[in-house]
Design a protein around this motif. Structure first.
Motif, PDB file in Angstrom:
ATOM      1  N   ASP A  44       9.413   0.233  -5.930  1.00 55.54           N
ATOM      2  CA  ASP A  44       7.988   0.570  -5.969  1.00 55.54           C
ATOM      3  C   ASP A  44       7.340   0.025  -4.697  1.00 55.54           C
ATOM      4  O   ASP A  44       6.994  -1.152  -4.613  1.00 55.54           O
ATOM      5  N   THR A  45       7.197   0.875  -3.694  1.00 54.36           N
ATOM      6  CA  THR A  45       6.798   0.409  -2.376  1.00 54.36           C
ATOM      7  C   THR A  45       5.680   1.260  -1.778  1.00 54.36           C
ATOM      8  O   THR A  45       5.484   2.414  -2.155  1.00 54.36           O
ATOM      9  N   VAL A  46       4.977   0.661  -0.827  1.00 61.20           N
ATOM     10  CA  VAL A  46       4.009   1.386   0.002  1.00 61.20           C
ATOM     11  C   VAL A  46       4.808   2.128   1.080  1.00 61.20           C
ATOM     12  O   VAL A  46       5.729   1.555   1.673  1.00 61.20           O
ATOM     13  N   TYR A  82      16.984  -4.338  -0.623  1.00 61.06           N
ATOM     14  CA  TYR A  82      16.886  -2.881  -0.512  1.00 61.06           C
ATOM     15  C   TYR A  82      15.563  -2.395  -1.082  1.00 61.06           C
ATOM     16  O   TYR A  82      15.258  -2.633  -2.247  1.00 61.06           O
ATOM     17  N   GLY A  83      14.765  -1.765  -0.207  1.00 61.87           N
ATOM     18  CA  GLY A  83      13.497  -1.183  -0.615  1.00 61.87           C
ATOM     19  C   GLY A  83      13.594   0.330  -0.581  1.00 61.87           C
ATOM     20  O   GLY A  83      14.402   0.924  -1.288  1.00 61.87           O
ATOM     21  N   ASN A  84      12.803   0.964   0.300  1.00 61.15           N
ATOM     22  CA  ASN A  84      12.859   2.421   0.460  1.00 61.15           C
ATOM     23  C   ASN A  84      13.040   2.795   1.922  1.00 61.15           C
ATOM     24  O   ASN A  84      12.798   1.996   2.832  1.00 61.15           O
ATOM     25  N   TYR A  85      13.455   4.031   2.140  1.00 63.63           N
ATOM     26  CA  TYR A  85      13.632   4.555   3.488  1.00 63.63           C
ATOM     27  C   TYR A  85      12.278   4.707   4.184  1.00 63.63           C
ATOM     28  O   TYR A  85      11.283   5.038   3.542  1.00 63.63           O
ATOM     29  N   PRO A  86      12.225   4.512   5.509  1.00 65.54           N
ATOM     30  CA  PRO A  86      11.019   4.911   6.239  1.00 65.54           C
ATOM     31  C   PRO A  86      10.763   6.406   6.053  1.00 65.54           C
ATOM     32  O   PRO A  86      11.707   7.195   5.990  1.00 65.54           O
ATOM     33  N   VAL A  87       9.499   6.776   5.974  1.00 62.78           N
ATOM     34  CA  VAL A  87       9.140   8.195   5.886  1.00 62.78           C
ATOM     35  C   VAL A  87       9.549   8.905   7.176  1.00 62.78           C
ATOM     36  O   VAL A  87      10.066  10.018   7.153  1.00 62.78           O
TER      37      VAL A  87
END
Length: 380
Positions: free
Chosen positions: A125-127, A160-165
């Motif tokens: 759950d990330t910005v 581990y978060g999310n990939y860059p857009v």
């Protein structure tokens, strides 16, 4: 080949002058926090290009994300981001800035201390975030991984978060990098590929050839980069090699190792040694220690990448390991612990940490504390 599911959502924006694409890549209604390192982007013109591209956007700046980003610094960025109600992050810098920003992006959506997320290992759950990369090495521009340190306890863990857009890569931003940083970036990229390639033979012809292509490219361009770091085509190949080396492509359906990285993280945590520099030391010890386990793949690597076809199998493996160590030395990096004044006390501490956590790394899940000790003894 093993079963796998692959998705990489990052939009790669590559080439000279492409930082200007920021004006279209981030919607103008976003409240942006731009994250930076120590200030080199103000010397190489990147900062000016970023600010020019973001005219008309609402943003706040956060400076000071250090190499091996520390939770102590990132907590401050999270506080600022929550105060400003940030809903988009832009990381401008090398892999450490990108790694730190991935944790910030998670911390902005989390009520507790962000170190809890690091110890948990992942948080989705990330910005959303984008990136402008200035130092090729980690592949962080096109993956969801990060490595975060805690100075007060000398710890360093993967997160581990999310990939860059999106990620913007302009090879011209690398022209003014210190040669040592470039050398460490080349080492980091090389070992990233090896952690995914030098494991089990016969898994995928395609993935093997893809990995060997990156390795051969790095070996070809490294001495030329040391002669002329301002060659656009060389630095473009370096940047793209680093990205392709850890964006999931060469991991599809194959076993992976990562023992060298886990040991290297401990050397960084305990001694502050640059990550790529630790890999140039540890990887040679990994090859020597696990040569029987990796026997077939070392022979393949030696033949296809180094052109080693003469002699007995053992002689070919010896020469392959020798050539690999020579490559790291050609970058100007140490290949033995003694060169960095690291001795038995550190080896014992790393063994203790591995045993305390009950970890076992490598494609065979057999690099325990005792095997880590043997690897380190083989690179003293």
């Amino acid at each position: 080949m093993n079963n796998f599911i692959f998705q990489n959502p990052t939009r790669l924006i590559f080439g000279k002058g492409m930082i200007a694409e920021l004006s279209r890549a981030i919607p103008t209604d976003k409240r942006i926090m731009i994250t930076f390192g120590g200030g080199s982007v103000k010397k190489n013109g990147v900062y000016e290009q970023v600010i020019q591209a973001l005219k008309g956007h609402n943003y706040v700046e956060f400076w000071g994300i250090e190499p091996n980003p520390a939770i102590e610094t990132l907590r401050k960025a999270i506080i600022l981001g929550k105060e400003k109600k940030v809903d988009f992050l832009l990381a401008v810098g090398g892999g450490s800035v990108l790694d730190g920003t991935k944790l910030i992006s998670a911390g902005l959506k989390y009520d507790g201390d962000a170190w809890e997320l690091v110890r948990k290992g992942a948080y989705s759950d990330t910005v959303p975030m984008g990136a402008v990369l200035t130092l090729p090495a980690t592949g962080s521009e096109m993956n969801k991984g990060a490595v975060i340190s805690r100075h007060e306890t000398q710890e360093k863990y993967a997160f581990y978060g999310n990939y860059p857009v999106f990620s913007i890569l302009d090879p011209e931003t690398t022209f003014t990098l210190p040669p040592y940083q470039v050398a460490c970036g080349l080492s980091d990229t090389f070992v990233h590929v090896m952690e995914q390639y030098l494991t089990t033979p016969g898994q995928s012809r395609l993935i093997d050839r893809w990995a060997e292509g990156i390795l051969s490219t790095l070996i070809e361009i490294a001495p030329r980069i040391r002669e002329n770091q301002h060659n656009y085509d060389l630095m473009a190949d370096f940047m793209l090699s680093a990205t392709m080396g850890l964006n999931g492509f060469i991991a599809m359906g194959v076993t992976q190792d990562w023992a060298t990285h886990m040991i290297g993280h401990e050397l960084t945590a305990l001694h502050g040694l640059t990550h790529g520099a630790t890999l140039a030391i540890v990887f040679n010890g990994t090859l020597r220690t696990l040569r029987k386990q990796k026997y077939g793949k070392i022979l393949q690597y030696g033949e296809r990448v180094w052109g080693i076809t003469q002699g007995s199998d053992d002689e070919r493996i010896d020469l392959t390991i020798e050539k690999t160590e020579e490559f790291f030395r050609s970058l100007g990096l140490s290949t033995h612990l003694s060169e960095e004044n690291i001795g038995e006390e550190t080896i014992q501490e790393i063994e203790r940490r591995f045993n305390e956590r009950g970890v076992a790394f490598g494609e065979a899940q057999n690099v325990t504390g005792s095997v880590a000790r043997e690897i380190l003894h083989n690179c003293k």
